[in-house]
Motif scaffolding. Structure first.
Motif, PDB file in Angstrom:
ATOM      1  N   MET A   1       0.855  -1.177  -0.027  1.00 45.26           N
ATOM      2  CA  MET A   1       0.081  -0.105  -0.015  1.00 45.26           C
ATOM      3  C   MET A   1       0.805   1.137  -0.083  1.00 45.26           C
ATOM      4  SD  MET A   1      -2.830   1.225   2.924  1.00 45.26           S
ATOM      5  CE  MET A   1      -1.976   0.465   4.073  1.00 45.26           C
ATOM      6  N   ILE A   3       1.622   4.830   0.909  1.00 42.02           N
ATOM      7  CA  ILE A   3       0.855   5.994   1.762  1.00 42.02           C
ATOM      8  C   ILE A   3       1.751   7.023   1.875  1.00 42.02           C
ATOM      9  CG2 ILE A   3      -0.408   4.184   3.131  1.00 42.02           C
ATOM     10  CD1 ILE A   3       1.954   4.225   5.254  1.00 42.02           C
ATOM     11  N   GLN A  71       8.275   1.156   0.016  1.00 36.83           N
ATOM     12  CA  GLN A  71       7.433   2.443  -0.569  1.00 36.83           C
ATOM     13  C   GLN A  71       8.271   2.605  -1.799  1.00 36.83           C
ATOM     14  OE1 GLN A  71       4.701   4.101   0.320  1.00 36.83           O
ATOM     15  NE2 GLN A  71       4.626   2.172   1.552  1.00 36.83           N
ATOM     16  N   GLN A  74       7.232   0.122  -4.733  1.00 39.94           N
ATOM     17  CA  GLN A  74       6.019   0.427  -5.276  1.00 39.94           C
ATOM     18  C   GLN A  74       5.764   1.955  -5.926  1.00 39.94           C
ATOM     19  OE1 GLN A  74       2.488  -0.565  -2.293  1.00 39.94           O
ATOM     20  NE2 GLN A  74       4.258  -1.111  -0.983  1.00 39.94           N
ATOM     21  N   LYS A  79       5.276  -4.693  -7.701  1.00 35.11           N
ATOM     22  CA  LYS A  79       4.513  -5.357  -6.540  1.00 35.11           C
ATOM     23  C   LYS A  79       5.548  -6.005  -5.988  1.00 35.11           C
ATOM     24  CE  LYS A  79      -0.030  -7.442  -6.293  1.00 35.11           C
ATOM     25  NZ  LYS A  79      -0.900  -7.995  -7.186  1.00 35.11           N
ATOM     26  N   THR A 158      -0.076  -9.315   0.930  1.00 32.44           N
ATOM     27  CA  THR A 158      -0.292  -8.843   2.244  1.00 32.44           C
ATOM     28  C   THR A 158       1.190  -8.327   2.718  1.00 32.44           C
ATOM     29  OG1 THR A 158       0.651 -11.119   3.095  1.00 32.44           O
ATOM     30  CG2 THR A 158      -1.768 -10.726   3.095  1.00 32.44           C
ATOM     31  N   VAL A 159       1.217  -7.301   3.856  1.00 34.58           N
ATOM     32  CA  VAL A 159       2.365  -6.767   4.053  1.00 34.58           C
ATOM     33  C   VAL A 159       2.948  -7.355   5.332  1.00 34.58           C
ATOM     34  CG1 VAL A 159       3.378  -4.785   5.014  1.00 34.58           C
ATOM     35  CG2 VAL A 159       1.556  -4.709   3.552  1.00 34.58           C
TER      36      VAL A 159
END
Length: 161
Positions: A1, A3, A71, A74, A79, A158-159
């Motif tokens: 994700m 952020i 980060q 991504q 991915k 999943t992280v």
């Protein structure tokens, strides 16, 4: 994700394993190329000798290379799954006051990881960290081995850090 730097800073500040050991993310900068962290000495992390517990110092260094690389990759459209594969620490001087460290991920480090991910599908490399006191004296050195790999088709993203 993906952020924002500010959101991740606050998530990490309030993350219980760091929060209760008084590990405070001061800032993420340069589009996640830099992280600055403070380990505050407190009754929650003080050992028998009155210095910061070694486990607190070790725990403070655990997530940051993985977070930064996650980060950064991504944002380059990759991915990936990133985690700390191994770590080692050398305690050089007792942390009798607050301790600090800054991690810098260079463009060369990013390019090396991206090339490996695109060519062989994974990247593994150890990076050094230096933990200093307020006077700049070296109190501990850490080697964190980062593992990055491309996610396979159909794998749940999943992280895991």
């Amino acid at each position: 994700m993906i952020i924002s730097q500010n959101t991740l800073k606050w998530v990490m500040r309030l993350y219980p394993p760091l929060f209760f050991q008084c590990i405070w993310v001061q800032k993420f900068e340069n589009e996640f190329k830099t992280a600055t962290v403070k380990i505050s000495k407190s009754f929650l992390n003080k050992n028998y000798n009155g210095s910061i517990f070694g486990g607190t110092i070790y725990a403070a260094t655990d997530p940051f290379y993985a977070l930064l690389f996650d980060q950064l990759m991504q944002r380059r459209g990759l991915k990936v799954r990133v985690w700390l594969k191994s770590a080692s620490i050398q305690y050089l001087k007792p942390g009798r006051g607050n301790l600090y460290f800054t991690i810098n991920v260079t463009d060369e480090m990013i390019a090396e990881a991206e090339l490996a991910l695109k060519s062989v599908g994974k990247f593994v490399k150890a990076y050094p960290m230096e933990i200093t006191n307020k006077s700049g004296e070296l109190c501990a050195t850490v080697m964190n081995e980062v593992y990055i790999r491309n996610l396979h088709q159909g794998e749940t993203p999943t992280v895991a850090y």
